[in-house]
Write a protein that holds these residues in place. Structure first.
Motif, PDB file in Angstrom:
ATOM      1  N   PHE A 298      -4.979  10.721 -13.488  1.00 36.30           N
ATOM      2  CA  PHE A 298      -5.806   9.614 -12.730  1.00 36.30           C
ATOM      3  C   PHE A 298      -6.228  10.066 -11.215  1.00 36.30           C
ATOM      4  O   PHE A 298      -7.080   9.724 -10.781  1.00 36.30           O
ATOM      5  CB  PHE A 298      -4.736   8.344 -12.921  1.00 36.30           C
ATOM      6  CG  PHE A 298      -5.464   7.466 -12.482  1.00 36.30           C
ATOM      7  CD1 PHE A 298      -6.442   6.325 -13.126  1.00 36.30           C
ATOM      8  CD2 PHE A 298      -5.431   6.704 -11.140  1.00 36.30           C
ATOM      9  CE1 PHE A 298      -7.123   5.447 -12.704  1.00 36.30           C
ATOM     10  CE2 PHE A 298      -6.009   5.359 -10.630  1.00 36.30           C
ATOM     11  CZ  PHE A 298      -6.885   4.744 -11.700  1.00 36.30           C
ATOM     12  N   ALA A 299      -5.322  10.921 -10.548  1.00 37.76           N
ATOM     13  CA  ALA A 299      -5.553  11.473  -9.455  1.00 37.76           C
ATOM     14  C   ALA A 299      -6.754  12.173  -9.252  1.00 37.76           C
ATOM     15  O   ALA A 299      -7.518  12.174  -8.319  1.00 37.76           O
ATOM     16  CB  ALA A 299      -4.347  12.245  -8.761  1.00 37.76           C
ATOM     17  N   GLY A 300      -7.026  12.988 -10.566  1.00 38.24           N
ATOM     18  CA  GLY A 300      -8.125  13.781 -10.324  1.00 38.24           C
ATOM     19  C   GLY A 300      -9.474  13.065 -10.563  1.00 38.24           C
ATOM     20  O   GLY A 300     -10.482  13.248 -10.081  1.00 38.24           O
ATOM     21  N   THR A 301      -9.188  11.819 -11.416  1.00 42.80           N
ATOM     22  CA  THR A 301     -10.341  10.801 -11.491  1.00 42.80           C
ATOM     23  C   THR A 301     -10.580  10.108 -10.249  1.00 42.80           C
ATOM     24  O   THR A 301     -12.013   9.935 -10.063  1.00 42.80           O
ATOM     25  CB  THR A 301      -9.924   9.878 -12.708  1.00 42.80           C
ATOM     26  OG1 THR A 301      -9.511  10.594 -14.056  1.00 42.80           O
ATOM     27  CG2 THR A 301     -11.058   9.033 -13.115  1.00 42.80           C
ATOM     28  N   ILE A 302      -9.692   9.929  -9.567  1.00 47.33           N
ATOM     29  CA  ILE A 302      -9.946   9.136  -8.275  1.00 47.33           C
ATOM     30  C   ILE A 302     -11.030  10.105  -7.419  1.00 47.33           C
ATOM     31  O   ILE A 302     -11.952   9.697  -6.807  1.00 47.33           O
ATOM     32  CB  ILE A 302      -8.564   9.037  -7.400  1.00 47.33           C
ATOM     33  CG1 ILE A 302      -8.010   8.025  -8.144  1.00 47.33           C
ATOM     34  CG2 ILE A 302      -9.158   8.552  -6.052  1.00 47.33           C
ATOM     35  CD1 ILE A 302      -6.390   7.469  -7.602  1.00 47.33           C
ATOM     36  N   LEU A 303     -10.694  11.497  -7.457  1.00 49.18           N
ATOM     37  CA  LEU A 303     -11.310  12.353  -6.781  1.00 49.18           C
ATOM     38  C   LEU A 303     -12.877  12.204  -7.274  1.00 49.18           C
ATOM     39  O   LEU A 303     -13.889  12.408  -6.495  1.00 49.18           O
ATOM     40  CB  LEU A 303     -10.957  13.833  -6.703  1.00 49.18           C
ATOM     41  CG  LEU A 303      -9.571  13.905  -6.371  1.00 49.18           C
ATOM     42  CD1 LEU A 303      -9.206  15.572  -6.110  1.00 49.18           C
ATOM     43  CD2 LEU A 303      -9.553  13.662  -4.542  1.00 49.18           C
ATOM     44  N   THR A 304     -13.247  12.053  -8.477  1.00 51.01           N
ATOM     45  CA  THR A 304     -14.580  12.093  -9.155  1.00 51.01           C
ATOM     46  C   THR A 304     -15.181  10.896  -8.670  1.00 51.01           C
ATOM     47  O   THR A 304     -16.461  10.806  -8.638  1.00 51.01           O
ATOM     48  CB  THR A 304     -14.395  12.063 -10.715  1.00 51.01           C
ATOM     49  OG1 THR A 304     -14.079  10.989 -11.041  1.00 51.01           O
ATOM     50  CG2 THR A 304     -13.602  13.219 -11.234  1.00 51.01           C
ATOM     51  N   GLU A 305     -14.596   9.723  -8.085  1.00 51.66           N
ATOM     52  CA  GLU A 305     -15.374   8.875  -7.014  1.00 51.66           C
ATOM     53  C   GLU A 305     -15.818   8.891  -5.990  1.00 51.66           C
ATOM     54  O   GLU A 305     -16.216   8.159  -5.485  1.00 51.66           O
ATOM     55  CB  GLU A 305     -14.383   7.467  -7.395  1.00 51.66           C
ATOM     56  CG  GLU A 305     -13.932   7.015  -8.628  1.00 51.66           C
ATOM     57  CD  GLU A 305     -15.056   6.416  -9.471  1.00 51.66           C
ATOM     58  OE1 GLU A 305     -16.112   5.973  -8.867  1.00 51.66           O
ATOM     59  OE2 GLU A 305     -15.302   6.493 -10.759  1.00 51.66           O
ATOM     60  N   ASN A 306     -15.610  10.131  -5.603  1.00 50.03           N
ATOM     61  CA  ASN A 306     -16.040  10.612  -4.192  1.00 50.03           C
ATOM     62  C   ASN A 306     -15.513   9.912  -3.311  1.00 50.03           C
ATOM     63  O   ASN A 306     -16.106   9.581  -2.275  1.00 50.03           O
ATOM     64  CB  ASN A 306     -17.847  10.429  -4.026  1.00 50.03           C
ATOM     65  CG  ASN A 306     -18.216  11.546  -3.266  1.00 50.03           C
ATOM     66  OD1 ASN A 306     -17.616  12.570  -2.808  1.00 50.03           O
ATOM     67  ND2 ASN A 306     -19.426  11.133  -2.573  1.00 50.03           N
ATOM     68  N   GLU A 346     -15.814  18.556 -14.281  1.00 52.50           N
ATOM     69  CA  GLU A 346     -17.447  18.234 -14.522  1.00 52.50           C
ATOM     70  C   GLU A 346     -17.819  17.060 -13.492  1.00 52.50           C
ATOM     71  O   GLU A 346     -18.964  17.174 -12.949  1.00 52.50           O
ATOM     72  CB  GLU A 346     -17.399  17.767 -15.763  1.00 52.50           C
ATOM     73  CG  GLU A 346     -18.916  17.463 -16.411  1.00 52.50           C
ATOM     74  CD  GLU A 346     -19.031  17.310 -17.823  1.00 52.50           C
ATOM     75  OE1 GLU A 346     -19.894  17.714 -18.509  1.00 52.50           O
ATOM     76  OE2 GLU A 346     -18.131  16.501 -18.106  1.00 52.50           O
ATOM     77  N   ASN A 347     -17.073  16.298 -13.300  1.00 54.05           N
ATOM     78  CA  ASN A 347     -17.480  14.904 -12.581  1.00 54.05           C
ATOM     79  C   ASN A 347     -17.380  15.086 -10.943  1.00 54.05           C
ATOM     80  O   ASN A 347     -17.687  14.155 -10.289  1.00 54.05           O
ATOM     81  CB  ASN A 347     -16.714  13.657 -13.029  1.00 54.05           C
ATOM     82  CG  ASN A 347     -17.256  13.399 -14.303  1.00 54.05           C
ATOM     83  OD1 ASN A 347     -18.302  13.454 -14.751  1.00 54.05           O
ATOM     84  ND2 ASN A 347     -16.364  12.522 -15.059  1.00 54.05           N
ATOM     85  N   LEU A 348     -16.863  16.303 -10.715  1.00 55.83           N
ATOM     86  CA  LEU A 348     -16.867  16.535  -9.065  1.00 55.83           C
ATOM     87  C   LEU A 348     -18.142  17.118  -8.747  1.00 55.83           C
ATOM     88  O   LEU A 348     -18.336  17.272  -7.381  1.00 55.83           O
ATOM     89  CB  LEU A 348     -15.792  17.695  -8.917  1.00 55.83           C
ATOM     90  CG  LEU A 348     -14.234  17.068  -9.273  1.00 55.83           C
ATOM     91  CD1 LEU A 348     -13.346  18.155  -8.848  1.00 55.83           C
ATOM     92  CD2 LEU A 348     -13.996  16.010  -8.254  1.00 55.83           C
TER      93      LEU A 348
END
Length: 420
Positions: A298-306, A346-348
């Motif tokens: 989830f921390a990684g997903t937060i980064l993908t939100e820029n 991928e989403n970064l």
């Protein structure tokens, strides 16, 4: 119907919103009835093609815009879900047309879409001069919808990834009455009458955020708007202190119904707040974290939100932990977990963390299987991966050549050097 009786030779199509329409308005034996279905991928592409063909004379500009919008849909599945609704696809296309691209941050796109839907309600200035509503102004509607969305979201979900939570009419009127009383300082009976006018004149008769979904049941036109406006309500409460954000993260972390709300809330944090949220998530100590790694993912997903994270070391630490999982030989690191890790990287692409991701990835290059490393690299730095994959097309091993070609297809860069 009188027109049709007089002009029977005219080919006629009659359209209506589902809300409020009764099939006996036009006899089914004489008039075939059809219901508009959600768009599939092909229809979305067809819409985009026709949309820009009709709006730009210069072919190069048309093709550039089409490619840009299609790429945005391909990389953001939540936005693609919205696009299956023809009305919402039109709103997204309007935003893209006038801005030349969709906002990188999803919450900015949702903000513009909400604004567009709210503005259509006042197209004839009927609200502002009180021809429909007696107490509420146009400016009040946004705040009212935020409070309503938060309350509705707290009632639970339907399990539907697209439809908003269904609420009975009487429940909705009671909640609207309470909010209108607080906002406009009017008596309860006055607020209740205004709530009824709001539902009857705004929700039922106009294309808006709320819609009638069956007999006396209402819901947001798409769950995304319910989630976004609920996040905005929490953000408004943040004026009383940042603790309200942390409270919601700790209470609802890993609750699927609240995941999007949390991400859209966190994406709007500034200064030191994003780092505080990330630490809260990483230190949450969810059950079975050593095997499921939900806090880390989830921390990684937060980064993908820029999200603007001011602490580079914290970002590097998260990326490092994600990659160490990827190269782990433990049987507990499953294919499903690896696909989640890959999706994070991928989403970064095209975020503020793109370069940090490339740098951290290269530090682990020797620990990766070669083509797996290039797959990762291709998601965040396609040009670098492309050069390496083209070189592998001449490898002595036919399996390597085949997989390199397959990776180039997945990379999607069909330029002259790849085709040659």
């Amino acid at each position: 119907e009188a027109f049709l009786n007089q002009c029977g030779n005219c080919r006629t199509i009659i359209t209506s919103r589902p809300a409020g329409y009764k099939r006996d308005f036009f006899r089914t034996d004489e008039f075939p009835h059809y219901e508009l279905q959600p768009f599939d991928d092909d229809k979305i592409d067809t819409f985009i093609e026709h949309w820009y063909d009709s709006r730009f004379e210069l072919e190069s500009e048309r093709e550039r815009r089409k490619s840009s919008l299609k790429k945005a849909f391909a990389s953001q599945t939540r936005i693609k879900q919205l696009a299956r609704n023809p009305l919402l696809l039109t709103i997204i296309a309007l935003i893209h047309r006038y801005q030349a691209q969709l906002p990188k941050e999803r919450f900015k796109l949702y903000d513009k879409a909400v604004e567009t839907l709210l503005t259509t309600w006042d197209s004839n200035k009927e609200l502002s001069n009180h021809e429909i509503l007696k107490y509420l102004e146009l400016d009040d509607l946004r705040r009212l919808m935020e409070r309503l969305a938060y309350w509705i979201h707290c009632q639970g979900g339907t399990g539907d990834t697209e439809g908003g939570t269904l609420i009975d009419r009487e429940e909705l009127i009671a909640q609207l009455t309470q909010y209108i009383r607080e906002m406009k300082r009017v008596e309860r009976h006055e607020a209740k009458a205004e709530a009824k006018r709001f539902l009857e004149s705004i929700v039922r008769d106009r294309a808006g955020l709320l819609s009638l979904q069956g007999q006396d049941r209402y819901a947001f036109v798409h769950k995304t708007f319910q989630e976004y406006l609920a996040a905005m309500e929490i953000r408004d409460r943040q004026e009383d202190g940042f603790e309200v954000v942390i409270e919601h993260v700790e209470k609802y972390l890993h609750d699927a119904h609240w995941e999007e709300v949390l991400l859209l809330l966190i994406a709007q944090q500034k200064r030191k707040n994003p780092a505080k949220v990330l630490r809260c998530v990483l230190n949450h100590k969810s059950p079975y974290e050593q095997w499921l790694h939900r806090d880390l993912l989830f921390a990684g997903t937060i980064l993908t939100e820029n999200v603007p994270v001011a602490e580079d070391n914290l970002v590097t630490s998260i990326l490092d932990r994600l990659l160490r999982l990827e190269i782990s030989t433990s049987p507990l690191v499953t294919a499903k977990l690896r696909s989640q890790l890959f999706r994070c990287f991928e989403n970064l692409f095209e975020t503020a963390f793109e370069q940090a991701a490339v740098t951290t990835l290269k530090q682990y290059q020797e620990s990766f299987e070669q083509l797996r490393f290039l797959s990762y690299l291709g998601t965040i730095s396609p040009n670098e991966a492309e050069v390496a994959l083209i070189a592998l097309l001449k490898d002595d091993n036919w399996t390597v050549r085949y997989r390199a070609a397959e990776s180039l297809v997945q990379l999607g860069t069909a330029n002259d050097s790849v085709l040659e």
